[in-house]
Write a protein that holds these residues in place. Structure first.
Motif, PDB file in Angstrom:
ATOM      1  N   ASP A 132     -27.763  12.927  -2.908  1.00  0.00           N
ATOM      2  CA  ASP A 132     -28.717  13.035  -4.015  1.00  0.00           C
ATOM      3  C   ASP A 132     -29.197  14.476  -4.082  1.00  0.00           C
ATOM      4  N   HIS A 203     -31.875  11.952   4.087  1.00  0.00           N
ATOM      5  CA  HIS A 203     -31.616  10.884   3.112  1.00  0.00           C
ATOM      6  C   HIS A 203     -32.383   9.613   3.486  1.00  0.00           C
ATOM      7  N   ASP A 204     -32.397   8.659   2.542  1.00  0.00           N
ATOM      8  CA  ASP A 204     -32.975   7.347   2.840  1.00  0.00           C
ATOM      9  C   ASP A 204     -32.199   6.698   3.988  1.00  0.00           C
ATOM     10  N   THR A 255     -29.311   5.751  -2.906  1.00  0.00           N
ATOM     11  CA  THR A 255     -30.153   6.903  -3.220  1.00  0.00           C
ATOM     12  C   THR A 255     -31.528   6.418  -3.669  1.00  0.00           C
ATOM     13  N   ASP A 256     -32.489   7.336  -3.728  1.00  0.00           N
ATOM     14  CA  ASP A 256     -33.876   6.895  -3.954  1.00  0.00           C
ATOM     15  C   ASP A 256     -34.136   6.367  -5.364  1.00  0.00           C
ATOM     16  N   LYS A 259     -34.811   2.397  -4.780  1.00  0.00           N
ATOM     17  CA  LYS A 259     -36.114   1.891  -4.339  1.00  0.00           C
ATOM     18  C   LYS A 259     -37.274   2.422  -5.175  1.00  0.00           C
ATOM     19  N   GLU A 260     -37.054   3.514  -5.929  1.00  0.00           N
ATOM     20  CA  GLU A 260     -38.129   4.088  -6.735  1.00  0.00           C
ATOM     21  C   GLU A 260     -38.085   3.643  -8.197  1.00  0.00           C
ATOM     22  N   GLU A 268     -43.178   0.047  -7.836  1.00  0.00           N
ATOM     23  CA  GLU A 268     -41.849   0.440  -7.388  1.00  0.00           C
ATOM     24  C   GLU A 268     -41.061  -0.755  -6.857  1.00  0.00           C
ATOM     25  N   LEU A 271     -38.509  -0.432  -0.685  1.00  0.00           N
ATOM     26  CA  LEU A 271     -37.537  -0.674   0.374  1.00  0.00           C
ATOM     27  C   LEU A 271     -37.563  -2.119   0.857  1.00  0.00           C
TER      28      LEU A 271
END
Length: 318
Positions: A132, A203-204, A255-256, A259-260, A268, A271
């Motif tokens: 990302d 990263h996540d 990628t975020d 979860k976002e 949101e 996670l």
């Protein structure tokens, strides 16, 4: 007539009107004539006002058409760039003995700053990447393409993931803008012993479903995002982690943008919700995981605009 030294002639009659279009000033129309030719009549003023209105519309409309054509050209260029970028993404699932791997990339704009990749390595191993780039649009897309090329070249040395990421970071750092960075997971899937060894560059976490317990674990090896440090700190911080997979186990990389994702209530996806979707779907296999996560994120967002790129990769041990 006589001038006053400032270039102004006192023997002129002048009509002046602003030209406005869509609430914006786009010019001024002025008509002048000498007093010797008589004064402007009411009919002259009416004609002048009509001409000013028509001129405003004609000029504004011409500019709007010009801007629209320029926008179409830019959008066409971006669509072409997206097609090039789409070719850079995996066209098919990789064939790895004993594993199923599936992924997807859903850009929020025409150009994506996310990417995922599969790299064939010696001895039947497979490199798996998800990344990302900070920001969105063309700049993120260009940096993504550069990062992909570097990683593909460096990974063929068959070094450990943390060493590969350190090398990529070393090449990228001098050329990356100060306000940009790349978060990434790079891992090596080894079918000979059923392991996934990976490094996490800011990263996540990776989520790991264990069939034996039905639980989802979070794997967070230490690591720094690419482009923040020139070398020594990155190399000291970024570590490898080795996951041993049994039959039915599954790894989820994302990628975020997943979860976002935000719903109408400004909440949101998160996670915890992602882990629960993964836990319920993992027994159905990698392809089902990717499809269900994508569908649940879209349903959660309620058809609203996608705020960030969404990229998902699932690795299943058969």
């Amino acid at each position: 007539g006589d001038g006053d030294g400032d270039g102004f002639c006192a023997d002129l009659a002048v009509m002046v009107s602003p030209l406005r279009y869509a609430g914006k000033d786009i010019g001024v129309l002025a008509v002048a004539k000498s007093h010797a030719d008589g004064e402007f009549s009411k009919n002259d003023f009416a004609v002048f006002r009509s001409v000013a209105e028509q001129s405003s519309f004609a000029i504004g409309n011409a500019r709007a058409h010009r801007d629209a054509n320029a926008k179409k050209e830019i959008e066409g260029e971006l669509r072409n760039a997206r097609e090039v970028q789409r070719v850079l993404l995996p066209q098919d699932d990789p064939v790895v003995s004993g594993f199923r791997v599936n992924g997807t990339n859903l850009p929020a704009r025409i150009i994506s700053g996310d990417y995922y990749d599969y790299i064939e390595l010696p001895e039947g191993k497979l490199g798996v990447v998800i990344a990302d780039v900070s920001g969105k649009g063309v700049s993120a897309g260009l940096l993504m393409a550069m990062c992909r090329s570097l990683l593909r070249a460096v990974s063929l040395t068959d070094a450990s993931p943390s060493v590969v990421l350190a090398a990529v970071n070393g090449y990228l750092f001098p050329d990356i803008r100060e306000d940009m960075f790349i978060s990434m997971i790079y891992g090596v899937l080894d079918p000979s012993d059923g392991t996934f060894t990976f490094a996490r560059a800011g990263h996540d976490p990776a989520l790991v479903f264990r069939k034996a317990t039905g639980a989802v674990e979070r794997s967070r090896p230490k690591g720094m995002a690419l482009g923040i440090d020139g070398g020594s700190v990155f190399e000291r911080v970024t570590k490898d982690e080795r996951i041993v997979l049994e039959s039915g186990d599954c790894i989820l990389l994302f990628t975020d943008g997943v979860k976002e994702a935000i719903n109408a209530g400004d909440e949101e996806f998160g996670l915890e919700r992602l882990a629960e979707v993964f836990r319920r779907t993992a027994p159905l296999g990698a392809e089902a995981v990717v499809k269900r996560v994508q569908e649940d994120v879209e349903t959660f967002a309620g058809g609203g605009p996608q705020m960030d790129d969404v990229t998902i990769v699932a690795i299943e041990k058969r």
